[in-house]
Design a protein around this motif. Structure first.
Motif, PDB file in Angstrom:
ATOM      1  N   ARG A  88     -31.005  -5.919 -21.299  1.00  0.00           N
ATOM      2  CA  ARG A  88     -30.720  -7.226 -21.883  1.00  0.00           C
ATOM      3  C   ARG A  88     -30.425  -8.278 -20.815  1.00  0.00           C
ATOM      4  O   ARG A  88     -30.618  -9.477 -21.046  1.00  0.00           O
ATOM      5  N   GLN A  89     -29.981  -7.860 -19.639  1.00  0.00           N
ATOM      6  CA  GLN A  89     -29.632  -8.799 -18.569  1.00  0.00           C
ATOM      7  C   GLN A  89     -30.848  -9.621 -18.121  1.00  0.00           C
ATOM      8  O   GLN A  89     -30.728 -10.790 -17.786  1.00  0.00           O
ATOM      9  N   ARG A 118     -43.631  -5.864 -15.660  1.00  0.00           N
ATOM     10  CA  ARG A 118     -43.426  -4.658 -14.862  1.00  0.00           C
ATOM     11  C   ARG A 118     -41.992  -4.173 -15.033  1.00  0.00           C
ATOM     12  O   ARG A 118     -41.118  -4.933 -15.433  1.00  0.00           O
ATOM     13  N   ARG A 119     -41.762  -2.937 -14.700  1.00  0.00           N
ATOM     14  CA  ARG A 119     -40.438  -2.349 -14.885  1.00  0.00           C
ATOM     15  C   ARG A 119     -39.504  -2.793 -13.760  1.00  0.00           C
ATOM     16  O   ARG A 119     -39.863  -2.752 -12.587  1.00  0.00           O
ATOM     17  N   GLY A 120     -38.302  -3.199 -14.127  1.00  0.00           N
ATOM     18  CA  GLY A 120     -37.300  -3.600 -13.145  1.00  0.00           C
ATOM     19  C   GLY A 120     -37.697  -4.852 -12.386  1.00  0.00           C
ATOM     20  O   GLY A 120     -37.440  -4.968 -11.201  1.00  0.00           O
ATOM     21  N   CYS A 121     -38.324  -5.799 -13.063  1.00  0.00           N
ATOM     22  CA  CYS A 121     -38.899  -6.966 -12.399  1.00  0.00           C
ATOM     23  C   CYS A 121     -38.313  -8.257 -12.965  1.00  0.00           C
ATOM     24  O   CYS A 121     -38.176  -8.413 -14.174  1.00  0.00           O
ATOM     25  N   PRO A 141     -28.054  -0.429 -11.211  1.00  0.00           N
ATOM     26  CA  PRO A 141     -27.584  -1.423 -12.170  1.00  0.00           C
ATOM     27  C   PRO A 141     -28.053  -2.838 -11.865  1.00  0.00           C
ATOM     28  O   PRO A 141     -27.383  -3.796 -12.231  1.00  0.00           O
ATOM     29  N   PHE A 142     -29.194  -3.006 -11.186  1.00  0.00           N
ATOM     30  CA  PHE A 142     -29.821  -4.311 -10.934  1.00  0.00           C
ATOM     31  C   PHE A 142     -28.891  -5.248 -10.164  1.00  0.00           C
ATOM     32  O   PHE A 142     -28.716  -6.413 -10.515  1.00  0.00           O
ATOM     33  N   THR A 143     -28.301  -4.739  -9.106  1.00  0.00           N
ATOM     34  CA  THR A 143     -27.326  -5.527  -8.334  1.00  0.00           C
ATOM     35  C   THR A 143     -27.964  -6.744  -7.679  1.00  0.00           C
ATOM     36  O   THR A 143     -27.317  -7.798  -7.583  1.00  0.00           O
ATOM     37  N   ALA A 144     -29.198  -6.631  -7.221  1.00  0.00           N
ATOM     38  CA  ALA A 144     -29.848  -7.770  -6.566  1.00  0.00           C
ATOM     39  C   ALA A 144     -29.981  -8.945  -7.535  1.00  0.00           C
ATOM     40  O   ALA A 144     -29.779 -10.112  -7.158  1.00  0.00           O
ATOM     41  N   MET A 145     -30.295  -8.649  -8.785  1.00  0.00           N
ATOM     42  CA  MET A 145     -30.436  -9.704  -9.783  1.00  0.00           C
ATOM     43  C   MET A 145     -29.071 -10.271 -10.157  1.00  0.00           C
ATOM     44  O   MET A 145     -28.916 -11.477 -10.348  1.00  0.00           O
ATOM     45  N   LYS A 146     -28.073  -9.412 -10.277  1.00  0.00           N
ATOM     46  CA  LYS A 146     -26.746  -9.864 -10.701  1.00  0.00           C
ATOM     47  C   LYS A 146     -26.046 -10.688  -9.622  1.00  0.00           C
ATOM     48  O   LYS A 146     -25.198 -11.525  -9.929  1.00  0.00           O
ATOM     49  N   LYS A 147     -26.415 -10.479  -8.341  1.00  0.00           N
ATOM     50  CA  LYS A 147     -25.813 -11.236  -7.252  1.00  0.00           C
ATOM     51  C   LYS A 147     -26.377 -12.658  -7.157  1.00  0.00           C
ATOM     52  O   LYS A 147     -25.770 -13.529  -6.547  1.00  0.00           O
TER      53      LYS A 147
END
Length: 162
Positions: A88-89, A118-121, A141-147
């Motif tokens: 959902r993020q 794509r997955r994780g994109c 946990p998708f840290t690059a996106m959350k940062k």
């Protein structure tokens, strides 16, 4: 002396009914199918059921959306946001980018996932042009996106567009 055989007429009047006998009557009542391929092609196709109908309806909807978006592309720029559907993020960030860019820059059309993502994109790009941000193959946990500071990213994209 051996027992007498029953006559075929006596077997028909038997009260016993098996499943196969009941199924045979149902099959006999069904309408006959056309024997030739040509006849089948000439006959109208029955309404599709289930997933195939949903996919067909979805394909028609995307086709009409693409026609509508072509009008927008002629008038202004078109931005594509590719966001993974795994979490959902991604959706939250993609909708934020869409709303903020459309309000910040007049004449810009933002589309989220026009094709299967794509997955994780998470990728923000101009259609047929420059890639503004690209985060690919992110593990949980998708840290690059959350940062990321999404407000800053949106400002940078808006500056590059206008």
């Amino acid at each position: 002396m051996p027992p007498k055989r029953k006559s075929p007429a006596a077997a028909v009047g038997s009260p016993r009914k098996t499943r196969s006998m009941a199924a045979g009557k149902q099959r006999g009542e069904a309408p006959a199918k056309p024997a030739k391929k040509e006849e089948a092609a000439a006959a109208p196709a029955p309404e599709q059921k289930g997933r195939k109908r949903a996919k067909k309806a979805e394909a028609e909807a995307t086709a009409t959306a693409e026609k509508d978006s072509d009008d927008v592309v002629r008038d202004g720029k078109r931005i594509v946001v590719e966001a993974c559907t795994q979490c959902r993020q991604f959706k939250i960030r993609a909708t934020k980018v869409k709303e903020d860019l459309e309000s910040a820059v007049p004449g810009v059309s933002v589309v989220i996932n026009p094709k299967k993502p794509r997955r994780g994109c998470l990728e923000i790009r101009e259609e047929g042009g420059e890639v503004f941000i690209s985060l690919l193959n992110m593990p949980r946990p998708f840290t690059a996106m959350k940062k990321l500071d999404m407000d800053e990213v949106i400002r940078d994209v808006a500056n590059k567009i206008s």
